[in-house]
Design a protein around this motif. Structure first.
Motif, short mmCIF file in Angstrom:
data_model
loop_
_atom_site.label_atom_id
_atom_site.label_comp_id
_atom_site.label_asym_id
_atom_site.label_seq_id
_atom_site.Cartn_x
_atom_site.Cartn_y
_atom_site.Cartn_z
N CYS A 55 -5.49 -3.43 5.75
CA CYS A 55 -5.89 -2.30 6.26
C CYS A 55 -7.38 -2.12 6.32
O CYS A 55 -8.10 -2.76 6.81
CB CYS A 55 -5.27 -1.01 6.06
N SER A 56 -7.98 -1.09 5.10
CA SER A 56 -9.59 -0.91 5.16
C SER A 56 -9.79 -0.40 3.79
O SER A 56 -10.66 0.25 3.45
CB SER A 56 -9.97 0.13 6.05
N CYS A 57 -8.90 -0.64 2.73
CA CYS A 57 -9.16 -0.25 1.54
C CYS A 57 -10.64 -0.67 1.01
O CYS A 57 -10.90 -1.88 1.19
CB CYS A 57 -8.21 -0.86 0.50
N HIS A 84 -0.45 4.52 0.95
CA HIS A 84 -1.56 5.40 1.28
C HIS A 84 -1.04 7.08 1.27
O HIS A 84 -1.96 7.88 1.39
CB HIS A 84 -2.13 5.14 2.82
N GLU A 116 -7.06 5.51 7.22
CA GLU A 116 -6.47 4.20 7.43
C GLU A 116 -5.11 4.07 8.19
O GLU A 116 -4.87 2.75 8.36
CB GLU A 116 -6.31 4.07 5.84
N HIS A 118 0.88 -1.21 0.01
CA HIS A 118 -0.08 0.05 -0.16
C HIS A 118 0.81 1.32 -0.09
O HIS A 118 1.95 1.43 0.61
CB HIS A 118 -0.84 0.14 1.17
N CYS A 137 -9.79 -6.39 2.89
CA CYS A 137 -8.45 -5.52 2.73
C CYS A 137 -7.72 -6.15 3.74
O CYS A 137 -8.00 -5.90 5.21
CB CYS A 137 -8.71 -4.25 2.80
FE FE Z 1 -5.83 -1.25 2.55
#
Ligand code: FE
Length: 216
Positions: free
Chosen positions: A125-127, A10, A20, A8, A122
């Motif tokens: 994380c939290s995509c 970010h 995130e 990632h 994901c």
């Molecule tokens: Fe993610």
């Protein structure tokens, strides 16, 4: 696992950082510290009701955001040409509705059928495809979901109320900062006479993450 989770980055998504970074057990960033300090101050002074903040967030999590995805799903159910376009190029197909923006630059739509059940996670994380689903639910960002969705997807699905037959393949799609996934759920039986709007009203957020079926 259907695909490697690319590293990632970010930092390409400055406005995602508050959302995130927390999931990576990293120290709070300057912006996060400022947001938290500001929220505490506003709550302390009685200027902001934390319940009202929660209600706003809930609206985006469960009402506004996922309605975009539901419209695209219902349209795909009634229009075979749109279904084909959605599966070939999700980004372009949802853009026909005007659903574009950050977090969904490349959208891949995967179709549930009697032979294949898709679910999205994901692992890092939290995509999440914000343009079509809004904000991710808390459980999507939780460590147990992120790890167990890949270790025991059938177990997780069963706990969430989806029993996948043994002869149905389960595919788990690992979202990244570059590619977000949306599940095109199966159209339930008995909905043949429904209008597109009525169909869209049946489509839940969780069904588009692949952790629920659409009920007639
Ligand atoms: Fe993610």
């Amino acid at each position: 696992m259907s695909q490697e989770h690319e590293p990632h980055d970010h930092h390409d998504h400055a406005d995602d950082d508050v959302q995130e970074h927390r999931e990576h057990d990293a120290p709070l960033t300057e912006v996060e510290l400022r947001v938290r300090a500001l929220e505490s101050l506003l709550v302390d002074k009685g200027l902001v009701d934390p319940a009202a903040l929660d209600a706003i967030i809930d609206t985006y999590e469960t009402k506004v955001g996922p309605r975009n995805g539901a419209k695209a799903v219902a349209h795909a159910w009634v229009d075979p040409d749109y279904r084909r376009r959605l599966l070939e190029d999700g980004t372009a197909a949802v853009a026909e509705f005007g659903f574009v923006g950050r977090q969904s630059e490349k959208l891949v739509v995967v179709e549930n059928t009697p032979k294949v059940h898709n679910m999205v996670v994901c692992t890092l994380c939290s995509c999440y495809p914000w343009a079509v689903l809004g904000l991710p639910p808390v459980w999507y960002k939780s460590a147990p979901y992120r790890s167990r969705a890949v270790i025991d997807p059938r177990g997780v699905l069963s706990e969430m109320g989806v029993n996948v037959p043994a002869d149905t393949e389960v595919r788990v799609w690992d979202s990244t900062a570059e590619i977000r996934y949306l599940v095109l759920p199966e159209r339930p039986a008995g909905t043949e006479s429904m209008t597109e709007d009525e169909l869209a009203a049946l489509v839940t957020r969780n069904s588009m993450i692949g952790v629920a079926r659409v009920q007639a």
